[in-house]
Design an enzyme around this catalytic site. Structure first.
Site, PDB file in Angstrom:
ATOM      1  N   ARG A   1      42.783  48.153  27.175  1.00  0.00           N
ATOM      2  CA  ARG A   1      42.531  47.142  28.195  1.00  0.00           C
ATOM      3  C   ARG A   1      43.428  45.928  27.930  1.00  0.00           C
ATOM      4  O   ARG A   1      43.659  45.573  26.768  1.00  0.00           O
ATOM      5  CB  ARG A   1      41.064  46.744  28.105  1.00  0.00           C
ATOM      6  CG  ARG A   1      40.586  45.705  29.095  1.00  0.00           C
ATOM      7  CD  ARG A   1      40.418  46.266  30.456  1.00  0.00           C
ATOM      8  NE  ARG A   1      39.566  45.425  31.290  1.00  0.00           N
ATOM      9  CZ  ARG A   1      39.496  45.566  32.617  1.00  0.00           C
ATOM     10  NH1 ARG A   1      40.223  46.482  33.244  1.00  0.00           N
ATOM     11  NH2 ARG A   1      38.691  44.797  33.324  1.00  0.00           N
TER      12      ARG A   1
ATOM     13  N   ASN B   1      44.203  46.781  38.431  1.00  0.00           N
ATOM     14  CA  ASN B   1      43.107  46.176  39.182  1.00  0.00           C
ATOM     15  C   ASN B   1      43.273  46.460  40.672  1.00  0.00           C
ATOM     16  O   ASN B   1      42.913  47.527  41.116  1.00  0.00           O
ATOM     17  CB  ASN B   1      42.953  44.689  38.888  1.00  0.00           C
ATOM     18  CG  ASN B   1      41.576  44.180  39.342  1.00  0.00           C
ATOM     19  OD1 ASN B   1      40.641  44.970  39.501  1.00  0.00           O
ATOM     20  ND2 ASN B   1      41.442  42.891  39.564  1.00  0.00           N
TER      21      ASN B   1
ATOM     22  N   THR C   1      42.756  51.875  41.023  1.00  0.00           N
ATOM     23  CA  THR C   1      42.752  52.328  39.662  1.00  0.00           C
ATOM     24  C   THR C   1      42.970  53.823  39.785  1.00  0.00           C
ATOM     25  O   THR C   1      42.877  54.353  40.884  1.00  0.00           O
ATOM     26  CB  THR C   1      41.352  52.003  39.099  1.00  0.00           C
ATOM     27  OG1 THR C   1      41.238  50.593  39.110  1.00  0.00           O
ATOM     28  CG2 THR C   1      41.093  52.586  37.754  1.00  0.00           C
TER      29      THR C   1
ATOM     30  N   ASP D   1      38.842  40.042  36.623  1.00  0.00           N
ATOM     31  CA  ASP D   1      37.635  40.713  36.121  1.00  0.00           C
ATOM     32  C   ASP D   1      36.834  39.839  35.147  1.00  0.00           C
ATOM     33  O   ASP D   1      35.712  40.180  34.779  1.00  0.00           O
ATOM     34  CB  ASP D   1      37.990  42.049  35.447  1.00  0.00           C
ATOM     35  CG  ASP D   1      38.139  43.182  36.466  1.00  0.00           C
ATOM     36  OD1 ASP D   1      37.794  42.968  37.643  1.00  0.00           O
ATOM     37  OD2 ASP D   1      38.605  44.268  36.086  1.00  0.00           O
TER      38      ASP D   1
ATOM     39  N   SER E   1      35.146  45.442  32.241  1.00  0.00           N
ATOM     40  CA  SER E   1      35.592  46.487  33.168  1.00  0.00           C
ATOM     41  C   SER E   1      34.402  47.339  33.594  1.00  0.00           C
ATOM     42  O   SER E   1      33.339  47.318  32.965  1.00  0.00           O
ATOM     43  CB  SER E   1      36.616  47.371  32.454  1.00  0.00           C
ATOM     44  OG  SER E   1      36.983  48.466  33.260  1.00  0.00           O
ATOM     45  N   SER E   2      34.609  48.101  34.664  1.00  0.00           N
ATOM     46  CA  SER E   2      33.623  49.118  35.050  1.00  0.00           C
ATOM     47  C   SER E   2      34.162  50.527  34.812  1.00  0.00           C
ATOM     48  O   SER E   2      33.474  51.512  35.117  1.00  0.00           O
ATOM     49  CB  SER E   2      33.281  48.980  36.540  1.00  0.00           C
ATOM     50  OG  SER E   2      32.746  47.718  36.802  1.00  0.00           O
TER      51      SER E   2
ATOM     52  N   GLY F   1      37.577  52.618  41.698  1.00  0.00           N
ATOM     53  CA  GLY F   1      36.628  52.123  42.696  1.00  0.00           C
ATOM     54  C   GLY F   1      35.955  50.811  42.339  1.00  0.00           C
ATOM     55  O   GLY F   1      34.936  50.468  42.926  1.00  0.00           O
ATOM     56  N   GLY F   2      36.502  50.073  41.373  1.00  0.00           N
ATOM     57  CA  GLY F   2      35.918  48.775  41.021  1.00  0.00           C
ATOM     58  C   GLY F   2      34.463  48.937  40.612  1.00  0.00           C
ATOM     59  O   GLY F   2      34.124  49.801  39.795  1.00  0.00           O
TER      60      GLY F   2
ATOM     61  N   THR G   1      44.530  51.094  35.108  1.00  0.00           N
ATOM     62  CA  THR G   1      44.547  50.288  36.335  1.00  0.00           C
ATOM     63  C   THR G   1      45.441  49.077  36.197  1.00  0.00           C
ATOM     64  O   THR G   1      45.738  48.626  35.083  1.00  0.00           O
ATOM     65  CB  THR G   1      43.101  49.814  36.654  1.00  0.00           C
ATOM     66  OG1 THR G   1      43.093  49.156  37.919  1.00  0.00           O
ATOM     67  CG2 THR G   1      42.562  48.862  35.607  1.00  0.00           C
TER      68      THR G   1
END
Ligand code: DON
Length: 587
Positions: free
Chosen positions: A121, A418, A398, A440, A469-470, A490-491, A416
């Protein structure tokens, strides 16, 4: 932004079954020959997943699938194939494939050994401050964290992919980079989705001369489907990584180009930020669901934690009996999702900086306590529901791809920049887009990010910290062996999308293609509504409304790419038809 793509679930434009049916060709075929005829041919294949015995690759782009499958056929392992796919996607799918962003990779060895997570990340630059995305009155300024040079975290992709290769691969970095360099240098035939994306993002990207010069023709239009698109600057950037390793990105010419880009435009990333960037090896979160073991991404992603939390809550309900997408099932899912997302808003952040009560959040006793809030016949308004007390139980693009090799080793990777095309800013002279991942972070506690996710103190901006993050790369094991490899973009919807494929396989006994195709729902606590794709029965929706739910139809959610390993070792690939370039191929 591709988080609201103007598509609904539809037939597979490219399932990769026939080697001749390449993505570009398939898309041109669909538009030229008229969709009716092509759809009729493809409909027949709809619920038969791609199969293989020795290897399976499922990505969001046919060219990445091809390159990774070639690696497997030449006896490379799943990590070799995953690193190759990661670099190819950075070339052929610039809206999300990247070297200017970051992500998470799960590696699950085929012999049942420990599952490892590589966290690559992005990190906040050293000069980042808690209030950098607020104005003088303390109000959040969303455009600053989305569309400026301040929007970018220090990229992690190159370091992360190189580390994965070093730890588990058999290829050298130049070997893993070779297909990507070739595709950047010699070009590739663009599919319709490539053109459509750049058309949609035209205003945002063309504010920046380097983005305009890299991705558009001289007259400002994107390359049309069927034309060859070349990226010589990106080829040279990738070649420097092949020649010099990660130093060819984090130091030397590429680093200098990034730093100059920042200095010209009041950005924060310095040479020291780049040189200091290191990915982290993490222990994935682990839980169980109806006898299966579920491994997924730990913080700084919230994804794995909340998938497990929701599964823990749902395990109590007889979902199979209640029925797939039946009103009762959807009601319980929505109520469980709300509780998890409320907790996310308060407790989740980068564990290198804050204490996250993980043991509590993942505890089945905590899930049982939360379940007491769920009534059978009435929804509980989000306003009445606050983050719980897990401490008491201390004991919008992503892209995701899933790969399994002939030894059963599995890689689940989500990465990603984003938004689609990240910040829209291309590093001048280096030919790649920068992420806007700083959005984020919580610009200030309680302020929603672009995905409507509320964050708390735990996710405030701090130098060197990773933004929450998700992303949820996930591996499910059965009797100690890899069984399901899955994940999605998909956020905020990544968590619920991934969850639903797990439920569709385990509870509803679907084959992997049907599990991926099935219409999906989503609830994230705030806004207080169940979002649904097209394809739900109006009767069911009325039953939900009778219980007090607000139901909103939305565009397609997520693009989940999955592999399922059958008991006899047969590999089944399920590519998501919500992305027209998705492809599953096995051999
Ligand atoms: O890390 C996250 O959760 C987000 N930056 C992911 C963004 C995303 O999935 C956008 N795509 N569809």
């Amino acid at each position: 932004m591709d988080r609201h793509p103007p598509q609904v679930p539809r037939t597979h434009a490219s399932r990769g079954r026939s080697p001749g049916l390449r993505a570009g060709l398939a898309v041109i075929l669909l538009s030229v020959a008229g969709s009716l005829c092509a759809q009729a041919i493809l409909e027949g294949e709809r619920h038969h997943p791609e199969q293989g015995r020795k290897g399976m690759v499922v990505t969001s782009h046919d060219l990445a699938t091809d390159a990774a499958l070639e690696v497997l056929k030449n006896d490379g392992n799943a990590v070799d194939a995953a690193v190759t796919a990661g670099f190819v996607l950075a070339v052929v799918q610039p809206r999300s494939g990247n070297i200017g962003g970051g992500g998470f990779m799960l590696f699950a060895p085929g012999d049942g050994g420990p599952v490892e997570a590589i966290d690559y990340r992005e990190k906040a630059p050293a000069a980042a401050t808690e209030t950098m995305f607020q104005d003088n009155d303390g109000n959040a300024v969303p455009n600053r964290s989305r569309f400026t040079h301040l929007a970018s975290g220090v990229p992690g992709t190159v370091a992360g992919l190189a580390l994965a290769l070093e730890r588990h691969g058999t290829l050298s970095l130049p070997e893993a980079l070779a297909p990507a360099i070739r595709l950047a240098r010699d070009g590739f035939i663009v599919p319709a989705r490539f053109t459509e994306g750049l058309e949609q993002a035209r205003d945002r990207l063309q504010r920046w001369p380097a983005s305009r010069a890299t991705f558009y023709r001289e007259d400002g239009s994107p390359w049309p489907p069927g034309e060859r698109f070349r990226q010589p600057e990106l080829a040279a950037t990738l070649q420097r990584i092949a020649d010099q390793g990660t130093r060819g990105f984090y130091e030397g010419k590429t680093a200098r180009l990034i730093v100059e880009e920042m200095q010209r435009n009041d950005g924060l990333i310095t040479a020291a930020d780049l040189k200091d960037y290191q990915p982290s090896i993490r222990k994935p979160v682990r839980g169980t669901y109806r006898g299966y073991e579920v491994f997924s991404m730990s913080p700084p992603s919230s994804g794995g934690t909340h998938i497990l939390q929701i599964l823990n809550i749902l395990e109590h309900y007889p979902l199979a009996e209640l029925g797939h997408n039946a009103a009762d099932t959807l009601h319980y899912m929505a109520e469980a999702m709300k509780l998890a997302y409320a907790d996310r808003s308060k407790f989740l952040g980068d564990t290198d900086f804050v204490d996250v009560p993980l043991d509590g959040l993942l505890d089945k006793a905590y899930a049982a306590e939360l379940r007491k809030n769920i009534s059978v016949d009435k929804t509980r308004p989000a306003s009445e529901l606050q983050p719980g007390n897990p401490n008491a139980f201390e004991s919008p693009e992503t892209t995701h791809y899933s790969i399994v090799d002939r030894r059963g080793n599995a890689v689940s990777n989500t990465y990603t920049i984003n938004f689609s095309y990240g910040s829209g800013i291309t590093v001048t002279g280096a030919g790649f887009l920068l992420n806007n991942e700083m959005d984020d972070f919580s610009a200030k506690p309680g302020e929603p990010n672009a995905f409507g996710l509320i964050g708390g103190e735990a996710n405030k901006v701090e130098p060197g910290k990773r933004m929450l993050s998700s992303m949820s790369p996930t591996v499910v094991r059965k009797n100690g062996r890899n069984f399901l490899v899955t994940g999605s973009p998909g956020g905020s919807r990544i968590i619920t999308t991934t969850l639903q494929v797990i439920l569709n396989v385990i509870d509803h006994n679907m084959n992997i293609q049907s599990a991926v195709d099935a219409p999906r729902m989503h609830h994230q606590w705030l806004p207080d509504a169940i979002f649904i794709e097209q394809g739900f029965s109006p009767d069911t929706l009325r039953l939900l409304e009778d219980r007090g739910h607000t139901v909103k139809t939305t565009n397609a959610m997520g693009a989940i790419q999955s592999v399922l390993i059958g008991e006899d070792g047969t590999l089944y690939g399920g590519a998501d038809p919500r992305r027209s370039t998705s492809s599953a191929k096995g051999y």
